[in-house]
Write a protein that holds these residues in place. Structure first.
Motif, PDB file in Angstrom:
ATOM      1  N   ALA A  77       0.820  -1.209   0.000  1.00 18.68           N
ATOM      2  CA  ALA A  77       0.000   0.000   0.000  1.00 18.68           C
ATOM      3  C   ALA A  77       0.853   1.258   0.000  1.00 18.68           C
ATOM      4  O   ALA A  77       1.745   1.401   0.833  1.00 18.68           O
ATOM      5  N   ILE A  78       0.600   2.118  -0.952  1.00 17.61           N
ATOM      6  CA  ILE A  78       1.118   3.483  -1.086  1.00 17.61           C
ATOM      7  C   ILE A  78       2.646   3.534  -1.229  1.00 17.61           C
ATOM      8  O   ILE A  78       3.155   3.800  -2.301  1.00 17.61           O
ATOM      9  N   ASP A  79       3.398   3.317  -0.151  1.00 15.66           N
ATOM     10  CA  ASP A  79       4.848   3.507  -0.220  1.00 15.66           C
ATOM     11  C   ASP A  79       5.646   2.210  -0.276  1.00 15.66           C
ATOM     12  O   ASP A  79       6.883   2.239  -0.241  1.00 15.66           O
ATOM     13  N   ASP A  80       4.969   1.073  -0.326  1.00 15.22           N
ATOM     14  CA  ASP A  80       5.653  -0.217  -0.481  1.00 15.22           C
ATOM     15  C   ASP A  80       4.705  -1.127  -1.246  1.00 15.22           C
ATOM     16  O   ASP A  80       3.936  -1.881  -0.661  1.00 15.22           O
ATOM     17  N   VAL A  81       4.749  -1.027  -2.576  1.00 15.23           N
ATOM     18  CA  VAL A  81       3.810  -1.753  -3.433  1.00 15.23           C
ATOM     19  C   VAL A  81       4.607  -2.649  -4.376  1.00 15.23           C
ATOM     20  O   VAL A  81       5.287  -2.161  -5.281  1.00 15.23           O
ATOM     21  N   ARG A  82       4.526  -3.953  -4.168  1.00 14.76           N
ATOM     22  CA  ARG A  82       5.368  -4.913  -4.867  1.00 14.76           C
ATOM     23  C   ARG A  82       4.565  -5.676  -5.923  1.00 14.76           C
ATOM     24  O   ARG A  82       3.410  -6.028  -5.689  1.00 14.76           O
ATOM     25  N   ILE A  83       5.196  -5.900  -7.062  1.00  9.62           N
ATOM     26  CA  ILE A  83       4.538  -6.641  -8.134  1.00  9.62           C
ATOM     27  C   ILE A  83       5.335  -7.897  -8.457  1.00  9.62           C
ATOM     28  O   ILE A  83       6.541  -7.969  -8.195  1.00  9.62           O
ATOM     29  N   THR A  84       4.660  -8.879  -9.005  1.00  8.56           N
ATOM     30  CA  THR A  84       5.321 -10.115  -9.424  1.00  8.56           C
ATOM     31  C   THR A  84       4.874 -10.480 -10.832  1.00  8.56           C
ATOM     32  O   THR A  84       3.842 -10.012 -11.317  1.00  8.56           O
ATOM     33  N   THR A  85       5.645 -11.325 -11.468  1.00 11.27           N
ATOM     34  CA  THR A  85       5.318 -11.797 -12.810  1.00 11.27           C
ATOM     35  C   THR A  85       5.848 -13.217 -12.963  1.00 11.27           C
ATOM     36  O   THR A  85       6.466 -13.772 -12.047  1.00 11.27           O
ATOM     37  N   ARG A  86       5.595 -13.817 -14.119  1.00  9.14           N
ATOM     38  CA  ARG A  86       6.205 -15.105 -14.437  1.00  9.14           C
ATOM     39  C   ARG A  86       6.614 -15.085 -15.898  1.00  9.14           C
ATOM     40  O   ARG A  86       5.916 -14.504 -16.744  1.00  9.14           O
ATOM     41  N   TYR A  87       7.732 -15.693 -16.207  1.00  4.18           N
ATOM     42  CA  TYR A  87       8.325 -15.625 -17.545  1.00  4.18           C
ATOM     43  C   TYR A  87       8.178 -16.943 -18.276  1.00  4.18           C
ATOM     44  O   TYR A  87       8.184 -18.024 -17.675  1.00  4.18           O
ATOM     45  N   ASN A  88       8.062 -16.825 -19.591  1.00  4.54           N
ATOM     46  CA  ASN A  88       8.012 -17.978 -20.476  1.00  4.54           C
ATOM     47  C   ASN A  88       9.021 -17.713 -21.589  1.00  4.54           C
ATOM     48  O   ASN A  88       8.845 -16.784 -22.381  1.00  4.54           O
ATOM     49  N   GLU A  89      10.062 -18.502 -21.636  1.00  8.86           N
ATOM     50  CA  GLU A  89      11.116 -18.237 -22.615  1.00  8.86           C
ATOM     51  C   GLU A  89      10.661 -18.493 -24.054  1.00  8.86           C
ATOM     52  O   GLU A  89      11.351 -18.100 -24.996  1.00  8.86           O
ATOM     53  N   ASN A  90       9.489 -19.097 -24.216  1.00  7.71           N
ATOM     54  CA  ASN A  90       8.980 -19.375 -25.559  1.00  7.71           C
ATOM     55  C   ASN A  90       7.784 -18.510 -25.941  1.00  7.71           C
ATOM     56  O   ASN A  90       7.112 -18.784 -26.937  1.00  7.71           O
ATOM     57  N   ASP A  91       7.513 -17.457 -25.165  1.00 11.41           N
ATOM     58  CA  ASP A  91       6.387 -16.576 -25.467  1.00 11.41           C
ATOM     59  C   ASP A  91       6.560 -15.309 -24.644  1.00 11.41           C
ATOM     60  O   ASP A  91       6.671 -15.374 -23.420  1.00 11.41           O
ATOM     61  N   ILE A  92       6.578 -14.154 -25.302  1.00 16.18           N
ATOM     62  CA  ILE A  92       6.790 -12.901 -24.583  1.00 16.18           C
ATOM     63  C   ILE A  92       5.528 -12.397 -23.900  1.00 16.18           C
ATOM     64  O   ILE A  92       5.581 -11.573 -22.978  1.00 16.18           O
ATOM     65  N   ARG A  93       4.362 -12.879 -24.324  1.00 18.67           N
ATOM     66  CA  ARG A  93       3.105 -12.320 -23.820  1.00 18.67           C
ATOM     67  C   ARG A  93       2.879 -12.491 -22.328  1.00 18.67           C
ATOM     68  O   ARG A  93       2.475 -11.519 -21.656  1.00 18.67           O
ATOM     69  N   PRO A  94       3.073 -13.683 -21.757  1.00 21.69           N
ATOM     70  CA  PRO A  94       2.725 -13.840 -20.336  1.00 21.69           C
ATOM     71  C   PRO A  94       3.407 -12.827 -19.425  1.00 21.69           C
ATOM     72  O   PRO A  94       2.746 -12.201 -18.583  1.00 21.69           O
ATOM     73  N   ALA A  95       4.706 -12.640 -19.585  1.00 21.64           N
ATOM     74  CA  ALA A  95       5.409 -11.711 -18.694  1.00 21.64           C
ATOM     75  C   ALA A  95       5.140 -10.260 -19.047  1.00 21.64           C
ATOM     76  O   ALA A  95       4.869  -9.439 -18.169  1.00 21.64           O
ATOM     77  N   LEU A  96       5.198  -9.912 -20.328  1.00 25.33           N
ATOM     78  CA  LEU A  96       5.048  -8.514 -20.726  1.00 25.33           C
ATOM     79  C   LEU A  96       3.693  -7.961 -20.287  1.00 25.33           C
ATOM     80  O   LEU A  96       3.611  -6.896 -19.663  1.00 25.33           O
ATOM     81  N   PHE A  97       2.624  -8.687 -20.613  1.00 27.32           N
ATOM     82  CA  PHE A  97       1.304  -8.165 -20.283  1.00 27.32           C
ATOM     83  C   PHE A  97       0.972  -8.336 -18.803  1.00 27.32           C
ATOM     84  O   PHE A  97       0.201  -7.544 -18.246  1.00 27.32           O
ATOM     85  N   ALA A  98       1.563  -9.330 -18.152  1.00 27.22           N
ATOM     86  CA  ALA A  98       1.407  -9.435 -16.695  1.00 27.22           C
ATOM     87  C   ALA A  98       2.107  -8.265 -16.015  1.00 27.22           C
ATOM     88  O   ALA A  98       1.591  -7.712 -15.023  1.00 27.22           O
ATOM     89  N   ASN A  99       3.277  -7.881 -16.509  1.00 24.46           N
ATOM     90  CA  ASN A  99       3.975  -6.721 -15.944  1.00 24.46           C
ATOM     91  C   ASN A  99       3.100  -5.469 -16.010  1.00 24.46           C
ATOM     92  O   ASN A  99       2.985  -4.722 -15.028  1.00 24.46           O
ATOM     93  N   ILE A 100       2.520  -5.221 -17.178  1.00 23.04           N
ATOM     94  CA  ILE A 100       1.690  -4.029 -17.348  1.00 23.04           C
ATOM     95  C   ILE A 100       0.437  -4.136 -16.477  1.00 23.04           C
ATOM     96  O   ILE A 100       0.025  -3.163 -15.831  1.00 23.04           O
ATOM     97  N   HIS A 101      -0.156  -5.329 -16.446  1.00 25.71           N
ATOM     98  CA  HIS A 101      -1.358  -5.562 -15.643  1.00 25.71           C
ATOM     99  C   HIS A 101      -1.089  -5.290 -14.164  1.00 25.71           C
ATOM    100  O   HIS A 101      -1.831  -4.532 -13.513  1.00 25.71           O
ATOM    101  N   GLU A 102      -0.046  -5.897 -13.630  1.00 27.54           N
ATOM    102  CA  GLU A 102       0.244  -5.726 -12.205  1.00 27.54           C
ATOM    103  C   GLU A 102       0.686  -4.301 -11.902  1.00 27.54           C
ATOM    104  O   GLU A 102       0.389  -3.780 -10.822  1.00 27.54           O
TER     105      GLU A 102
END
Length: 503
Positions: A241-266
């Motif tokens: 909340a506010i001053d400590d807001v952490r995001i996570t993602t997961r990567y797929n070396e055979n597809d850029i979509r999962p991580a890229l759009f998860a990054n933007i989403h989170e």
């Protein structure tokens, strides 16, 4: 003097919420850093924190504060922000006080252990390993609903936690309307002669370069790294909340979509949290309205912005420079079509915009049957598979990519899923209001300037905290109740040209 206890009350409320924030860090750590052998210790820690919070929040001290501050003569003398804090704290108190502390502690401990069981069962693709944990979780959540009470359906008590005031019948109306209008749209798209090349995106993408590109995008759109960080997790999420807001993602070396759009989403979720008013930290006025609005922010940044042509006119040359072997000779038009491919899929978090709400409909219907005792735990995989075949025409090859793909049931957050669809609808409704105030927003996005959009969201959506409930906030901002008209219009306008069909 009447209302004189308000300063003491709000400080006590902050103490309670700070304990919740600390528990949130423990939960984040369990998902990102904790060694596997720490599961039992963490379960005990989480149970202790949950019980302490519950006892503190439902203490005589809180009761006495609220009894005074909720009196009409006292409440009416408070300012709007103070009234919001009293109203929303009172709503939370009423829910908490209805649930025995022993049950709260049991749920917290079971949730921590259930999460680890789910991870193991999913990795081994063995639903039978998870089934006992899920069965116990359902029983615990049924107990919670019975203690809280509900109007027509036990599910009412569960969804109310995430979108206060919403009832099962409201969700059923939304989904019935969407299903009727969406099914023919999906059919026209799938029957069209245009078939974007998915291979453009589903190919090897070096992980380190993916990370670098994703961090660049998230930085540009406005995520404040001085108040956040990015880690990997089995299921992407945002915490803090506010001053400590952490995001996570997961990567797929055979597809850029999962991580890229998860990054933007989170990052969309996180910028909402970072955009809350610090003056009201740890109070309802410094908290998000509800999960429907929260999801509207993540879906707006991921889909309306991150999958738009103006966004890629800005970022595509940078993507080509970063990944020349993957897209150096691919036109922006072909890449844009691939990024907006409509294709029924197994995985919700990787679903396209058009079919995504069908994934939520399936989960809602399964949860409804689950929580009302109309389906046994051992029957859930078959019911899930049947609905995926019926609604999306997909054969589910495994439970790991079927009914165990989401983290939610292991965490005991049944009732959460419908807010994803609410978020989709709200995102476009807000966008169509915003664009009246920022008519050149697409030109700004194409130029890589995201500050005006984020500034509008900060002012209109984030800073007001929980001054309004979701229906009132939508009426206040857009002049309309939540409806599917704007989202359906957006889908038709965007995907008709991509697929060369009149939707």
């Amino acid at each position: 003097m009447a209302g004189n206890s308000y300063p003491e009350f709000i400080e006590f409320e902050k103490e309670c919420q700070n304990a919740q924030f600390a528990a949130g860090i423990l939960a984040w750590d369990q998902e990102t850093k904790m060694p596997p052998g720490g599961a039992m210790e963490r379960a005990n820690q989480m149970a202790t924190m949950a019980k302490w919070y519950h006892d503190y929040y439902t203490s005589d001290r809180m009761r006495v504060y609220l009894e005074e501050l909720r009196r009409p003569d006292v409440f009416d003398a408070l300012g709007p922000e103070e009234q919001t804090n009293v109203r929303e704290t009172g709503w939370q108190y009423d829910r908490e006080v209805a649930i025995p502390g022993s049950l709260v502690k049991e749920i917290a401990k079971h949730t921590s252990m259930s999460l680890e069981t789910w991870k193991d069962a999913r990795a081994k693709d063995d639903f039978s390993l998870f089934a006992p944990s899920l069965e116990k979780m359902i029983d615990l959540k049924v107990q919670v609903a019975e203690h809280i009470g509900y109007e027509d359906n036990i599910y009412d008590a569960l969804i109310d936690e995430y979108e206060p005031g919403t009832r099962t019948k409201d969700v059923e109306v939304v989904f019935a309307d969407l299903r009727e209008r969406l099914v023919p749209i999906v059919k026209k798209i799938l029957d069209s002669d245009v078939h974007p090349n998915e291979g453009i995106l589903a190919q090897p993408w070096p992980l380190e370069k993916q990370k670098e590109f994703g961090i660049m995008v998230v930085t540009d759109i406005g995520y404040d790294w001085s108040r956040g960080r990015l880690d990997e997790a089995a299921h992407p999420f945002t915490s803090g909340a506010i001053d400590d807001v952490r995001i996570t993602t997961r990567y797929n070396e055979n597809d850029i979509r999962p991580a890229l759009f998860a990054n933007i989403h989170e990052a969309g979720h996180a910028m909402y949290q970072q955009g809350l008013d610090p003056e009201h930290y740890a109070t309802p006025m410094g908290d998000a309205i509800g999960l429907g609005f929260h999801e509207s922010q993540s879906r707006m940044w991921e889909n309306l912005v991150g999958r738009s042509m103006p966004f890629w006119r800005h970022y595509y040359p940078k993507l080509q420079a970063t990944f020349p072997g993957q897209v150096g000779n691919v036109s922006i038009e072909d890449f844009y079509a691939a990024a907006n491919l409509v294709k029924p899929s197994l995985i919700r978090v990787e679903a396209d915009e058009v079919t995504y709400n069908m994934h939520i409909l399936i989960r809602f219907e399964v949860e409804l049957a689950m929580m009302n005792g109309k389906v046994g735990v051992d029957e859930i995989p078959a019911l899930w598979n049947e609905k995926y075949k019926s609604y999306l025409g997909i054969d589910v090859p495994s439970d790991a990519d079927g009914c165990m793909q989401d983290i939610h049931w292991s965490m005991g957050i049944q009732g959460y899923f419908p807010t994803y669809t609410f978020g989709n609808l709200i995102s476009v409704q807000l966008w169509n209001t915003m664009i009246k105030d920022i008519p050149d927003v697409w030109e700004q996005i194409e130029a890589g300037r995201f500050e005006p959009l984020l500034g509008w969201l900060n002012e209109k959506v984030h800073r007001p905290g929980r001054m309004y409930r979701t229906p009132d906030m939508l009426e206040h901002l857009t002049g309309e109740p939540m409806n599917a008209d704007h989202w359906i219009g957006y889908i038709k306008e965007k995907f008709g040209p991509i697929y060369g069909v009149q939707l």
